[in-house]
Design an enzyme around this catalytic site. Structure first.
Site, PDB file in Angstrom:
ATOM      1  N   CYS A 174      -9.193  -2.769  13.832  1.00 28.40           N
ATOM      2  CA  CYS A 174      -8.006  -1.719  14.193  1.00 28.40           C
ATOM      3  C   CYS A 174      -7.600  -1.521  15.662  1.00 28.40           C
ATOM      4  O   CYS A 174      -6.495  -1.568  15.967  1.00 28.40           O
ATOM      5  CB  CYS A 174      -8.310  -0.360  13.376  1.00 28.40           C
ATOM      6  SG  CYS A 174      -9.645   0.442  13.936  1.00 28.40           S
ATOM      7  N   ASN A 189       0.108   1.875  10.086  1.00 23.49           N
ATOM      8  CA  ASN A 189      -1.357   1.608   9.775  1.00 23.49           C
ATOM      9  C   ASN A 189      -1.603  -0.061   9.673  1.00 23.49           C
ATOM     10  O   ASN A 189      -0.424  -0.705   9.946  1.00 23.49           O
ATOM     11  CB  ASN A 189      -1.739   2.123   8.461  1.00 23.49           C
ATOM     12  CG  ASN A 189      -3.318   2.394   8.496  1.00 23.49           C
ATOM     13  OD1 ASN A 189      -4.165   1.763   9.469  1.00 23.49           O
ATOM     14  ND2 ASN A 189      -3.936   3.120   7.618  1.00 23.49           N
ATOM     15  N   HIS A 204     -10.423   5.411  13.991  1.00 24.42           N
ATOM     16  CA  HIS A 204      -9.451   4.476  13.593  1.00 24.42           C
ATOM     17  C   HIS A 204      -8.173   4.589  14.650  1.00 24.42           C
ATOM     18  O   HIS A 204      -8.037   5.332  15.088  1.00 24.42           O
ATOM     19  CB  HIS A 204      -8.828   4.764  12.317  1.00 24.42           C
ATOM     20  CG  HIS A 204      -7.940   3.765  11.587  1.00 24.42           C
ATOM     21  ND1 HIS A 204      -8.280   2.567  11.518  1.00 24.42           N
ATOM     22  CD2 HIS A 204      -6.879   3.995  10.864  1.00 24.42           C
ATOM     23  CE1 HIS A 204      -7.328   1.660  11.015  1.00 24.42           C
ATOM     24  NE2 HIS A 204      -6.270   2.776  10.686  1.00 24.42           N
TER      25      HIS A 204
END
Length: 339
Positions: free
Chosen positions: A108, A298, A278
């Site tokens: 990520c 995302n 994240h």
């Protein structure tokens, strides 16, 4: 006296840690609990029959890592709108609306970076350079400066690598777009699907400094560079001003298991255990039913959340969302000969 204060602090911390109930991350109990709270968002099932190790690996950002130099504040000099969406502001830049998939890899930190870099390259060339910057190149070739590849990394290292070494182009898995497309396949969040199962066992691919067959120019000639990279202060106005003037940024925050169930509305942590750090891309802000939010993309594919996007509470550094903002400016002079 000071022992009493320490004891009180510990008791308060323990009480705070147990304020919110704990559920299995994939349970219907968690979803039902959230939806009964009359909170600011709605929960639903995004993941079916996946390993918990996979869910934890999705959160591959090391929070509180190395910091980039801060940039000069300019938020007070800009009149900012109540609502802003980079997809609408720069509609000639298609990457802003794109959702990628990191697969079974804690990458990520790399995706948040290359997505924002792709957007900014288009924005700062007035739409003349539309490129999908390669997550593969960053993930596999940055090395220890960025952390440990699929096992987690630093957003600051990603942006620094862009300015120092550059990044080639590369689209999503099996797209054959650009020099180095992503080589880790998407995995199946849902029961009946064609993708491979999601596990927490993905290894970092090796660094490959040559483009896929049939692509030109060469790896070295395909590099896109940043002019500068920096951190943005946790001032809400400075973050908004940065997005408004220069384009989407990379942010990072602490994920709790209830975030995995997000479907719509403005996310606010309600229940569940911490999963990890994240990184995501923040592309705007607004107010929904009186609740201020950040609009973010995302990297868990289109099946997750609101077609891959989500909103999260703005202005309270919720889950640390305003603490680790990084960004940079592309080196546009490298494109002058193309215009």
């Amino acid at each position: 006296m000071w022992w009493s204060l320490i004891l009180l602090s510990c008791l308060l911390a323990l009480t705070s840690a147990h304020d919110k109930p704990s559920f299995h991350p994939l349970s219907d109990d968690l979803i039902n609990y959230i939806n009964k709270q009359n909170t600011t968002w709605q929960a639903g099932r995004n993941f079916y029959n996946v390993d918990i190790s996979y869910l934890k690996k999705l959160c591959g950002t090391v929070l509180g890592g190395p910091k980039l130099p801060g940039r000069v504040a300019f938020g007070e000099d800009i009149d900012l709108p109540e609502t802003f969406d980079a997809r609408e502001q720069w509609s000639n830049c298609p990457t802003i609306g794109q959702i990628r998939d990191q697969g079974s890899c804690g990458s990520c930190w790399a995706f948040g970076a290359v997505e924002a870099i792709s957007d900014r390259t288009c924005i700062h060339t007035n739409g003349r350079v539309n490129v999908e910057v390669s997550a593969e190149d960053l993930l596999t070739c940055c090395g220890i400066q960025c952390g440990d590849g699929c096992n987690g990394g630093y957003p600051s290292g990603a942006w620094s690598f862009w300015t120092k070494k550059g990044l080639v182009s590369g689209g999503v898995y099996n797209s054959h777009v650009g020099c180095l497309p992503y080589t880790i396949p998407p995995c199946e969040h849902h029961v009946n699907g064609s993708r491979p199962p999601c596990t927490g066992e993905g290894d970092t691919p090796r660094c490959n400094k040559s483009c896929e067959a049939g692509y030109s120019p060469s790896y070295k000639e395909d590099k896109h560079f940043g002019y500068t990279s920096y951190s943005v202060s946790n001032s809400v106005k400075e973050i908004m001003a940065e997005i408004y003037k220069n384009g989407p940024v990379e942010g990072a925050f602490t994920v709790f298991s209830d975030f995995l169930t997000y479907k719509s509305g403005v996310y606010k942590h309600e229940a569940g255990d911490m999963m990890g750090g994240h990184a995501i891309r923040i592309l705007g802000w607004g107010v929904e039913n009186g609740v201020p939010y950040w609009l973010a993309a995302n990297s868990w594919n289109l099946d997750w959340g609101d077609n891959g996007f989500f909103k999260i509470l703005r202005g309270e550094n919720h889950c640390g969302i305003e603490s680790e903002i990084v960004a940079g400016i592309p080196r546009t002079d490298q494109y002058w000969g193309r215009f």
